[in-house]
Structures are given as structure tokens and as C-alpha cells.
Design a protein around this motif. Structure first.
Motif, PDB file in Angstrom:
ATOM      1  N   ASP A  13      90.655  41.704  44.208  1.00 62.71           N
ATOM      2  CA  ASP A  13      91.912  41.447  44.729  1.00 62.71           C
ATOM      3  C   ASP A  13      92.977  41.593  43.668  1.00 62.71           C
ATOM      4  O   ASP A  13      92.813  41.821  42.691  1.00 62.71           O
ATOM      5  CB  ASP A  13      92.107  40.057  45.550  1.00 62.71           C
ATOM      6  N   LYS A  14      94.189  41.452  43.890  1.00 61.39           N
ATOM      7  CA  LYS A  14      95.253  41.549  43.132  1.00 61.39           C
ATOM      8  C   LYS A  14      95.457  40.665  42.015  1.00 61.39           C
ATOM      9  O   LYS A  14      95.553  41.049  40.796  1.00 61.39           O
ATOM     10  CB  LYS A  14      96.613  41.419  43.699  1.00 61.39           C
ATOM     11  N   TYR A  15      94.666  39.550  42.245  1.00 63.31           N
ATOM     12  CA  TYR A  15      94.773  38.359  40.892  1.00 63.31           C
ATOM     13  C   TYR A  15      93.544  38.755  40.097  1.00 63.31           C
ATOM     14  O   TYR A  15      93.714  38.716  38.819  1.00 63.31           O
ATOM     15  CB  TYR A  15      94.271  36.949  41.654  1.00 63.31           C
ATOM     16  N   ASP A  16      92.509  39.654  40.444  1.00 63.17           N
ATOM     17  CA  ASP A  16      91.491  39.886  39.526  1.00 63.17           C
ATOM     18  C   ASP A  16      91.969  41.170  38.793  1.00 63.17           C
ATOM     19  O   ASP A  16      91.783  41.200  37.668  1.00 63.17           O
ATOM     20  CB  ASP A  16      90.267  40.605  40.354  1.00 63.17           C
ATOM     21  N   LEU A  17      92.872  41.949  39.506  1.00 63.67           N
ATOM     22  CA  LEU A  17      93.585  42.769  38.530  1.00 63.67           C
ATOM     23  C   LEU A  17      94.250  42.431  37.645  1.00 63.67           C
ATOM     24  O   LEU A  17      94.459  42.919  36.412  1.00 63.67           O
ATOM     25  CB  LEU A  17      94.229  43.985  39.536  1.00 63.67           C
ATOM     26  N   GLN A  18      95.076  41.635  38.157  1.00 62.44           N
ATOM     27  CA  GLN A  18      96.001  40.780  36.884  1.00 62.44           C
ATOM     28  C   GLN A  18      95.232  40.319  35.908  1.00 62.44           C
ATOM     29  O   GLN A  18      95.490  40.350  34.689  1.00 62.44           O
ATOM     30  CB  GLN A  18      96.759  39.692  37.568  1.00 62.44           C
ATOM     31  N   ARG A  19      94.069  39.616  36.132  1.00 59.29           N
ATOM     32  CA  ARG A  19      93.418  39.044  35.018  1.00 59.29           C
ATOM     33  C   ARG A  19      92.620  40.090  34.143  1.00 59.29           C
ATOM     34  O   ARG A  19      92.458  39.830  32.826  1.00 59.29           O
ATOM     35  CB  ARG A  19      92.174  38.055  35.785  1.00 59.29           C
ATOM     36  N   LEU A  20      92.265  41.367  35.018  1.00 57.70           N
ATOM     37  CA  LEU A  20      91.708  42.445  33.883  1.00 57.70           C
ATOM     38  C   LEU A  20      92.593  42.679  33.093  1.00 57.70           C
ATOM     39  O   LEU A  20      92.327  43.101  31.750  1.00 57.70           O
ATOM     40  CB  LEU A  20      91.379  43.413  34.914  1.00 57.70           C
ATOM     41  N   PHE A  21      94.166  43.051  33.334  1.00 58.52           N
ATOM     42  CA  PHE A  21      95.091  43.613  32.405  1.00 58.52           C
ATOM     43  C   PHE A  21      95.834  42.710  31.921  1.00 58.52           C
ATOM     44  O   PHE A  21      96.414  42.797  30.483  1.00 58.52           O
ATOM     45  CB  PHE A  21      96.076  44.534  33.424  1.00 58.52           C
ATOM     46  N   GLY A  22      95.655  41.328  31.997  1.00 58.52           N
ATOM     47  CA  GLY A  22      96.416  40.367  31.298  1.00 58.52           C
ATOM     48  C   GLY A  22      96.127  40.101  29.997  1.00 58.52           C
ATOM     49  O   GLY A  22      97.027  39.676  29.267  1.00 58.52           O
ATOM     50  N   PRO A  23      94.829  40.219  29.472  1.00 56.50           N
ATOM     51  CA  PRO A  23      94.822  40.143  28.046  1.00 56.50           C
ATOM     52  C   PRO A  23      95.631  41.088  27.235  1.00 56.50           C
ATOM     53  O   PRO A  23      95.719  40.874  25.828  1.00 56.50           O
ATOM     54  CB  PRO A  23      93.308  40.348  27.960  1.00 56.50           C
ATOM     55  N   GLY A  25      98.850  42.361  27.818  1.00 62.96           N
ATOM     56  CA  GLY A  25     100.401  42.006  27.975  1.00 62.96           C
ATOM     57  C   GLY A  25     100.870  41.577  29.279  1.00 62.96           C
ATOM     58  O   GLY A  25      99.918  41.325  30.245  1.00 62.96           O
ATOM     59  N   TRP A  26     101.982  41.115  29.606  1.00 65.47           N
ATOM     60  CA  TRP A  26     102.346  40.701  30.940  1.00 65.47           C
ATOM     61  C   TRP A  26     102.350  41.851  31.976  1.00 65.47           C
ATOM     62  O   TRP A  26     102.820  42.845  31.658  1.00 65.47           O
ATOM     63  CB  TRP A  26     103.868  40.123  30.591  1.00 65.47           C
ATOM     64  N   VAL A  27     101.842  41.332  33.205  1.00 60.36           N
ATOM     65  CA  VAL A  27     101.611  42.237  34.245  1.00 60.36           C
ATOM     66  C   VAL A  27     102.584  41.747  35.138  1.00 60.36           C
ATOM     67  O   VAL A  27     102.863  40.834  35.632  1.00 60.36           O
ATOM     68  CB  VAL A  27     100.165  41.866  34.811  1.00 60.36           C
ATOM     69  N   ASP A  28     103.600  42.933  35.385  1.00 65.02           N
ATOM     70  CA  ASP A  28     104.601  42.587  36.110  1.00 65.02           C
ATOM     71  C   ASP A  28     104.198  42.748  37.932  1.00 65.02           C
ATOM     72  O   ASP A  28     104.859  41.948  38.611  1.00 65.02           O
ATOM     73  CB  ASP A  28     105.909  43.756  36.159  1.00 65.02           C
ATOM     74  N   TYR A  29     103.355  43.439  37.983  1.00 64.49           N
ATOM     75  CA  TYR A  29     103.068  43.873  39.550  1.00 64.49           C
ATOM     76  C   TYR A  29     101.482  44.175  39.618  1.00 64.49           C
ATOM     77  O   TYR A  29     101.057  45.088  38.515  1.00 64.49           O
ATOM     78  CB  TYR A  29     104.057  44.929  40.014  1.00 64.49           C
ATOM     79  N   ALA A  30     100.848  44.054  40.544  1.00 68.11           N
ATOM     80  CA  ALA A  30      99.376  44.347  40.820  1.00 68.11           C
ATOM     81  C   ALA A  30      99.186  44.447  42.074  1.00 68.11           C
ATOM     82  O   ALA A  30      99.772  43.653  43.017  1.00 68.11           O
ATOM     83  CB  ALA A  30      98.421  43.495  40.118  1.00 68.11           C
ATOM     84  N   LYS A  31      98.826  45.595  42.454  1.00 68.00           N
ATOM     85  CA  LYS A  31      98.306  45.828  43.858  1.00 68.00           C
ATOM     86  C   LYS A  31      97.125  46.532  44.332  1.00 68.00           C
ATOM     87  O   LYS A  31      96.706  47.607  43.431  1.00 68.00           O
ATOM     88  CB  LYS A  31      99.284  46.761  44.480  1.00 68.00           C
ATOM     89  N   ILE A  32      96.224  46.078  45.087  1.00 70.05           N
ATOM     90  CA  ILE A  32      94.950  46.776  45.817  1.00 70.05           C
ATOM     91  C   ILE A  32      95.489  47.614  46.964  1.00 70.05           C
ATOM     92  O   ILE A  32      95.952  47.208  47.634  1.00 70.05           O
ATOM     93  CB  ILE A  32      93.911  45.761  45.937  1.00 70.05           C
ATOM     94  N   PHE A  33      95.104  48.928  46.785  1.00 70.92           N
ATOM     95  CA  PHE A  33      95.125  49.617  48.140  1.00 70.92           C
ATOM     96  C   PHE A  33      94.220  49.465  49.210  1.00 70.92           C
ATOM     97  O   PHE A  33      92.982  49.239  48.637  1.00 70.92           O
ATOM     98  CB  PHE A  33      95.309  51.140  47.572  1.00 70.92           C
ATOM     99  N   ILE A  34      94.645  49.372  50.444  1.00 72.25           N
ATOM    100  CA  ILE A  34      93.696  49.234  51.551  1.00 72.25           C
ATOM    101  C   ILE A  34      93.722  50.275  52.310  1.00 72.25           C
ATOM    102  O   ILE A  34      94.711  50.992  52.541  1.00 72.25           O
ATOM    103  CB  ILE A  34      94.432  48.036  52.227  1.00 72.25           C
ATOM    104  N   ASP A  35      92.366  50.655  52.592  1.00 69.92           N
ATOM    105  CA  ASP A  35      92.000  51.901  53.672  1.00 69.92           C
ATOM    106  C   ASP A  35      92.597  51.752  54.836  1.00 69.92           C
ATOM    107  O   ASP A  35      92.490  50.511  55.535  1.00 69.92           O
ATOM    108  CB  ASP A  35      90.729  51.980  53.550  1.00 69.92           C
ATOM    109  N   PRO A  36      93.503  52.566  55.482  1.00 71.19           N
ATOM    110  CA  PRO A  36      94.082  52.266  56.570  1.00 71.19           C
ATOM    111  C   PRO A  36      93.341  52.114  57.824  1.00 71.19           C
ATOM    112  O   PRO A  36      93.741  51.614  58.821  1.00 71.19           O
ATOM    113  CB  PRO A  36      95.336  53.297  56.816  1.00 71.19           C
ATOM    114  N   ILE A  37      92.285  53.029  57.682  1.00 70.34           N
ATOM    115  CA  ILE A  37      91.220  53.157  58.913  1.00 70.34           C
ATOM    116  C   ILE A  37      90.326  51.880  58.875  1.00 70.34           C
ATOM    117  O   ILE A  37      90.255  51.320  60.061  1.00 70.34           O
ATOM    118  CB  ILE A  37      90.503  54.198  58.769  1.00 70.34           C
TER     119      ILE A  37
END
Length: 85
Positions: A13-23, A25-37
Motif C-alpha cells: 500500500d502507499k505506506y509500504d511505498l513511503q517506508r521503502l523510499f523513506g530512508p 529522503g522525504w517522500v512528498d507523495y506515494a500512490k499505488i495504482f489500482i487496476d480499474p477492472i
């Protein structure tokens, strides 16, 4: 700098993505794309970091890193051209 990421685990989820990149530097924005179907995580996401040097460091460190079973593929996001209708 905005980056697109593919190869993410389907349970990320977006929090996992923030934790992955956080070490790196500062993460301003993180988003997981959702399959529309299916409505499920598509395994792709986007991260924006304020400082380009930190974003480039994160890209270099995480490119090809295997999470679950897939290697990460990270690219700088390009701005979309304006839609002139």
C-alpha cells in the motif's frame, strides 16, 4: 522528482511505498495504482520526493531490488502533454 515504480508486491500500500523510499529522503507523495477492472493493486505506483538528489539516490539503490518475487523497475516520471481539445 516524480518516479514510477513497477514490480511492486500486490499487497503493498502507499505506506509500504513511503517506508521503502523513506530512508533516502522525504517522500512528498506515494500512490499505488489500482487496476480499474479488478479493483486490485496493479503492482505499479508513483513516488514524489522533494529533492532530486535524494530521489536519484533512491532510484540507484532500489532499481532491480527484488520484493516478493519481482524486481523493481523505477523510472523518472515524465510530464504528460496538455490535452488540447
Amino acid at each position: 522528482m516524480r518516479m514510477t515504480i513497477s514490480g511492486l508486491p500486490r499487497d503493498f500500500d502507499k505506506y509500504d511505498l513511503q517506508r521503502l523510499f523513506g530512508p533516502y529522503g522525504w517522500v512528498d507523495y506515494a500512490k499505488i495504482f489500482i487496476d480499474p477492472i479488478t479493483g486490485n493493486n496493479s503492482g505499479k505506483g508513483m513516488v514524489e520526493m522533494k529533492r532530486d538528489d535524494q530521489a536519484k539516490q533512491a532510484m540507484a539503490a532500489l532499481q532491480g531490488k527484488v520484493l516478493a518475487t519481482n524486481p523493481l523497475n523505477i523510472k523518472e516520471a515524465k510530464d504528460r502533454p496538455a490535452n488540447n481539445r
